[in-house]
Write an enzyme that holds these catalytic residues in place. Structure first.
Site, PDB file in Angstrom:
ATOM      1  N   HIS A   1      44.278  35.254  47.088  1.00  0.00           N
ATOM      2  CA  HIS A   1      44.284  35.121  48.542  1.00  0.00           C
ATOM      3  C   HIS A   1      45.709  34.971  49.089  1.00  0.00           C
ATOM      4  CE1 HIS A   1      42.827  34.115  52.534  1.00  0.00           C
ATOM      5  NE2 HIS A   1      41.572  34.213  52.124  1.00  0.00           N
TER       6      HIS A   1
ATOM      7  N   GLU B   1      42.554  41.302  50.054  1.00  0.00           N
ATOM      8  CA  GLU B   1      41.804  40.628  48.999  1.00  0.00           C
ATOM      9  C   GLU B   1      40.892  41.642  48.297  1.00  0.00           C
ATOM     10  OE1 GLU B   1      39.945  37.068  50.921  1.00  0.00           O
ATOM     11  OE2 GLU B   1      41.220  37.758  52.571  1.00  0.00           O
TER      12      GLU B   1
ATOM     13  N   HIS C   1      34.131  31.454  49.541  1.00  0.00           N
ATOM     14  CA  HIS C   1      35.293  31.262  48.664  1.00  0.00           C
ATOM     15  C   HIS C   1      35.115  30.196  47.584  1.00  0.00           C
ATOM     16  CE1 HIS C   1      37.398  34.238  50.789  1.00  0.00           C
ATOM     17  NE2 HIS C   1      37.972  33.506  51.728  1.00  0.00           N
TER      18      HIS C   1
END
Length: 378
Positions: free
Chosen positions: A211, A343, A136
């Site tokens: 997210h 996502e 991420h």
């Protein structure tokens, strides 16, 4: 004596009323757009809150810190609004304890094995923040931890906010000065559209997503195991240690991952003992690059329905498996399986899997993807 009644005044009044109603019908939908302060970061940067409301009452709030979607109020079948995304009431909580609620994730969403990749014969080592792997975007300069520049706009009945950020060459180990723009747009069709765009001055990789954690019954209202989910994906990417893909693309048929027909999220979740729930990348069926229906979620009690359209080749389903007593908006407690994420993205570890769709961006090219969340009630 005969009394003659004239209906001319009544006819005139009716004509005036009809004309007024017709004029209203021809007017554009009423929307509202505002910008207010949300707080200041410890290093003195002001954070702004943009509130977008369409004519049907759908309301989205976005802050410049992390380009975070902090709330999304959606009507149910009776027209009652509920905030369907998890989050916090204050900036300090987003800075100190946010598990990526509502955030834009980058430069690279999901995982990269060994926190390294090869590009044009050169090895690039990036931040290892998930054991030996990358996830991420890395550490303190990943996209959910920086203040973006924001500006609002109107385009007919569409309203929105554009957020920009320059990620400098070498940040978190990624090559190239990456200029990013993320646009949140609210339409009169009850759609929240997110457009991601980026350019670079050196060959690099990029994979952006949002997210948000959703609960269509309302954030903090309990688990989402009764939500009915369809994912238009016949395949998934199996993962091994550290949830790094093995490289195989496998059919979902006959597994608890099969949502090609609507199924309750909780129907087979207990079979996923290793991950304690869903944390899997799905390979969507359709033409990558054009907007396709990726998923549809229905919450039976409220009647809220969310359709997800995307130009991306994959979508990660995550059911907040590790969340434990997080105090959120209004003091509500968020726990395991109290929300889900969809996502939209390229596949995990694509830079190290040459047969996966490429995430390479070169000078002169534009990275551009779109994901649309469409809401209704039945």
């Amino acid at each position: 004596m005969t009394v003659r009644r004239s209906f001319a005044p009544l006819l005139l009044i009716a004509a005036i009323l009809a004309s007024s109603l017709l004029a209203r019908a021809d007017q554009p939908a009423i929307t509202s757009l505002s910008e207010t302060p949300f707080g200041t970061t410890p290093d003195g940067q002001d954070v702004m809150l943009f509130t977008l409301t369409n004519a049907h009452g759908l309301r989205a709030k976005v802050i410049t810190y992390g380009a975070i979607l902090v709330s999304l109020d959606v009507p149910d079948r009776r027209g009652q609004l509920a905030d369907v995304v998890l989050g916090f009431d204050d900036l300090d909580s987003y800075i100190k304890r946010n598990p990526l609620f509502g955030a834009v994730v980058g430069r690279y969403a999901n995982r990269i094995a060994g926190a390294r990749f090869m590009l044009d014969g050169v090895e690039h080592r990036i931040t290892a923040n998930a054991g030996k792997n990358h996830i991420h975007g890395g550490g303190n300069r990943r996209f959910d931890k920086v203040v973006w520049k924001g500006s609002s706009y109107r385009d007919g009945t569409e309203i929105g906010v554009r957020l920009t950020h320059l990620s400098p060459d070498g940040e978190e180990g990624f090559p190239g000065n990456l200029q990013c723009t993320v646009t949140y747009a609210l339409t009169d069709k009850n759609e929240l559209r997110i457009v991601y765009a980026a350019t670079t001055d050196k060959p690099t990789i990029v994979n952006l997503t949002n997210h948000s954690y959703f609960n269509l019954a309302g954030a903090g209202s309990g688990d989402i195991l009764g939500h009915e989910l369809m994912i238009a994906a016949p395949w998934y990417t199996p993962a091994g240690e550290g949830l790094i893909p093995t490289g195989e693309i496998r059919s979902v048929k006959g597994t608890p991952l099969d949502f090609t027909e609507p199924r309750k999220i909780g129907e087979r979740i207990d079979e996923l003992t290793e991950t304690r729930g869903y944390d899997h990348n799905y390979v969507l069926k359709g033409s990558y690059g054009s907007s396709i229906l990726a998923a549809c979620v229905r919450e039976p009690l409220s009647g809220r329905v969310m359709e997800v359209y995307t130009t991306e080749p994959g979508v990660q389903l995550y059911t907040a498996n590790g969340m434990n007593n997080v105090k959120g908006k209004g003091g509500k407690i968020y726990g395991s399986h109290h929300s889900f994420c969809l996502e939209t993205q390229h596949f995990p570890d694509s830079p190290n899997k040459s047969h996966f769709p490429s995430t390479v961006l070169r000078p002169g090219q534009e990275y551009r993807t779109t994901t649309t969340f469409r809401f209704s009630a039945e």
